[in-house]
Scaffold this motif. Structure first.
Motif, PDB file in Angstrom:
ATOM      1  N   ALA A 184       0.837  -1.223   0.133  1.00 57.53           N
ATOM      2  CA  ALA A 184       0.076   0.058  -0.079  1.00 57.53           C
ATOM      3  C   ALA A 184       0.889   1.156   0.104  1.00 57.53           C
ATOM      4  O   ALA A 184       2.000   1.376   0.434  1.00 57.53           O
ATOM      5  CB  ALA A 184      -0.840  -0.149   1.051  1.00 57.53           C
TER       6      ALA A 184
ATOM      7  N   VAL B 213       0.725   3.611   4.984  1.00 54.60           N
ATOM      8  CA  VAL B 213       0.544   2.590   6.247  1.00 54.60           C
ATOM      9  C   VAL B 213       0.524   3.336   7.507  1.00 54.60           C
ATOM     10  O   VAL B 213       0.727   4.481   7.341  1.00 54.60           O
ATOM     11  CB  VAL B 213       1.712   1.579   6.048  1.00 54.60           C
ATOM     12  CG1 VAL B 213       1.662   0.491   4.920  1.00 54.60           C
ATOM     13  CG2 VAL B 213       3.069   2.290   6.416  1.00 54.60           C
ATOM     14  N   THR B 214       0.219   2.632   8.638  1.00 52.95           N
ATOM     15  CA  THR B 214       0.313   3.255   9.873  1.00 52.95           C
ATOM     16  C   THR B 214       1.571   2.941  10.784  1.00 52.95           C
ATOM     17  O   THR B 214       2.137   1.849  10.431  1.00 52.95           O
ATOM     18  CB  THR B 214      -1.039   2.757  10.662  1.00 52.95           C
ATOM     19  OG1 THR B 214      -0.647   1.410  10.957  1.00 52.95           O
ATOM     20  CG2 THR B 214      -2.157   3.120  10.245  1.00 52.95           C
TER      21      THR B 214
ATOM     22  N   GLU C 118      -3.520  -1.425  -4.639  1.00 50.82           N
ATOM     23  CA  GLU C 118      -4.673  -2.048  -3.780  1.00 50.82           C
ATOM     24  C   GLU C 118      -4.778  -1.138  -2.473  1.00 50.82           C
ATOM     25  O   GLU C 118      -3.668  -1.118  -1.980  1.00 50.82           O
ATOM     26  CB  GLU C 118      -4.320  -3.341  -3.242  1.00 50.82           C
ATOM     27  CG  GLU C 118      -4.709  -4.459  -4.722  1.00 50.82           C
ATOM     28  CD  GLU C 118      -4.611  -5.852  -4.469  1.00 50.82           C
ATOM     29  OE1 GLU C 118      -5.033  -6.162  -3.267  1.00 50.82           O
ATOM     30  OE2 GLU C 118      -4.174  -6.640  -5.292  1.00 50.82           O
ATOM     31  N   LEU C 119      -5.884  -0.469  -2.227  1.00 52.12           N
ATOM     32  CA  LEU C 119      -5.896   0.300  -0.955  1.00 52.12           C
ATOM     33  C   LEU C 119      -6.767  -0.220   0.105  1.00 52.12           C
ATOM     34  O   LEU C 119      -7.431  -1.286   0.008  1.00 52.12           O
ATOM     35  CB  LEU C 119      -6.621   1.610  -1.450  1.00 52.12           C
ATOM     36  CG  LEU C 119      -5.778   2.359  -2.438  1.00 52.12           C
ATOM     37  CD1 LEU C 119      -6.814   3.691  -2.991  1.00 52.12           C
ATOM     38  CD2 LEU C 119      -4.636   2.990  -2.010  1.00 52.12           C
ATOM     39  N   SER C 120      -6.025  -0.257   1.491  1.00 50.12           N
ATOM     40  CA  SER C 120      -6.704  -0.583   2.469  1.00 50.12           C
ATOM     41  C   SER C 120      -7.817   0.147   2.807  1.00 50.12           C
ATOM     42  O   SER C 120      -8.171   1.045   2.399  1.00 50.12           O
ATOM     43  CB  SER C 120      -5.846  -0.563   3.561  1.00 50.12           C
ATOM     44  OG  SER C 120      -4.377  -1.284   3.331  1.00 50.12           O
ATOM     45  N   LYS C 121      -8.824  -0.416   3.733  1.00 52.39           N
ATOM     46  CA  LYS C 121     -10.079   0.143   4.071  1.00 52.39           C
ATOM     47  C   LYS C 121      -9.854   1.503   4.698  1.00 52.39           C
ATOM     48  O   LYS C 121      -8.894   1.871   5.233  1.00 52.39           O
ATOM     49  CB  LYS C 121     -10.609  -0.579   5.209  1.00 52.39           C
ATOM     50  CG  LYS C 121     -12.114  -0.150   5.684  1.00 52.39           C
ATOM     51  CD  LYS C 121     -12.695  -0.920   6.698  1.00 52.39           C
ATOM     52  CE  LYS C 121     -14.019  -0.366   7.264  1.00 52.39           C
ATOM     53  NZ  LYS C 121     -14.715  -1.155   8.182  1.00 52.39           N
TER      54      LYS C 121
ATOM     55  N   TYR D  22      -8.895   4.222   2.751  1.00 55.65           N
ATOM     56  CA  TYR D  22      -8.059   4.861   1.874  1.00 55.65           C
ATOM     57  C   TYR D  22      -8.779   4.905   0.320  1.00 55.65           C
ATOM     58  O   TYR D  22      -9.511   4.054   0.035  1.00 55.65           O
ATOM     59  CB  TYR D  22      -6.685   4.130   1.427  1.00 55.65           C
ATOM     60  CG  TYR D  22      -5.816   4.231   2.809  1.00 55.65           C
ATOM     61  CD1 TYR D  22      -5.027   5.481   2.916  1.00 55.65           C
ATOM     62  CD2 TYR D  22      -5.793   3.280   3.766  1.00 55.65           C
ATOM     63  CE1 TYR D  22      -4.284   5.354   4.000  1.00 55.65           C
ATOM     64  CE2 TYR D  22      -4.815   3.169   4.676  1.00 55.65           C
ATOM     65  CZ  TYR D  22      -4.034   4.611   5.066  1.00 55.65           C
ATOM     66  OH  TYR D  22      -3.242   4.723   6.031  1.00 55.65           O
TER      67      TYR D  22
ATOM     68  N   TYR E 187      -7.168   9.672   2.675  1.00 55.60           N
ATOM     69  CA  TYR E 187      -7.603   8.666   3.916  1.00 55.60           C
ATOM     70  C   TYR E 187      -8.726   9.310   4.400  1.00 55.60           C
ATOM     71  O   TYR E 187      -8.770  10.542   4.867  1.00 55.60           O
ATOM     72  CB  TYR E 187      -6.500   8.559   4.981  1.00 55.60           C
ATOM     73  CG  TYR E 187      -6.978   7.769   6.052  1.00 55.60           C
ATOM     74  CD1 TYR E 187      -6.920   6.312   6.111  1.00 55.60           C
ATOM     75  CD2 TYR E 187      -7.407   8.291   7.211  1.00 55.60           C
ATOM     76  CE1 TYR E 187      -7.266   5.545   6.846  1.00 55.60           C
ATOM     77  CE2 TYR E 187      -7.938   7.541   8.348  1.00 55.60           C
ATOM     78  CZ  TYR E 187      -7.798   6.078   8.314  1.00 55.60           C
ATOM     79  OH  TYR E 187      -8.229   5.095   9.180  1.00 55.60           O
TER      80      TYR E 187
END
Length: 165
Positions: free
Chosen positions: A63, A66-67, A115-118, A120, A134
């Motif tokens: 991604a 990230v965090t 591919e983006l995480s939830k 994003y 975000y």
């Protein structure tokens, strides 16, 4: 002591310069020094081949954001672990940072195939590039941050803030 010297000589013959922890691992986990060397060589080769295959297929692409955590504060960062920021003058799903602003605050961009995480999303900038957002907030880097963990852009002109999940 004898086994330890034999392990050391086996490593030397193979051209391997192991750490003391690796010596202990071989002593504790392997039935003989030769098995330890062969297991080490095999696992190292397997890991190297797997990394090459994954890199070639794009599996490390990951991604764009990230965090991370610093001083018990969770924040957003890019894949290179550089701090990401939000701009108070942006609107939901719309950037208002262009020209000199975008030079100092480069937008975090990605292409449509990422591919983006939830949480994003990709928003379209006026130049047609796609910017990562975000929860609708466009994400930016700060040109004065030099290394991962730098957060020198937080609070600039009271409109720039470290992006947090």
């Amino acid at each position: 002591m004898r086994v330890s010297k034999r392990i050391k000589k086996s490593f030397e013959r193979q051209g391997i310069n192991p750490t003391p922890q690796l010596y202990l691992l071989c002593l504790r986990c392997c039935r003989s020094q030769i098995e330890g060397i062969e297991m080490f060589k095999t696992n190292t080769l397997t890991a190297a081949v797997a990394a090459a295959v994954l890199a070639a297929t794009g599996a490390f692409a990951g991604a764009p954001a990230v965090t991370g955590q610093f001083d018990n504060v969770t924040y957003l960062m890019n894949a290179e672990k550089m701090t990401l920021y939000t701009f108070d003058k942006d609107e939901k799903d719309k950037s208002n940072c262009y020209g000199d602003c975008a030079t100092k605050w480069p937008p975090l961009t990605a292409d449509d195939s990422v591919e983006l995480s939830k949480g994003y999303s990709l928003i379209e900038r006026t130049d047609g590039t796609k910017q990562v957002a975000y929860k609708g907030q466009p994400l930016y880097l700060w040109f004065k941050d030099q290394k991962p963990g730098d957060m020198t852009g937080d609070g600039v002109k009271d409109v720039w803030h470290v992006a947090k999940p």
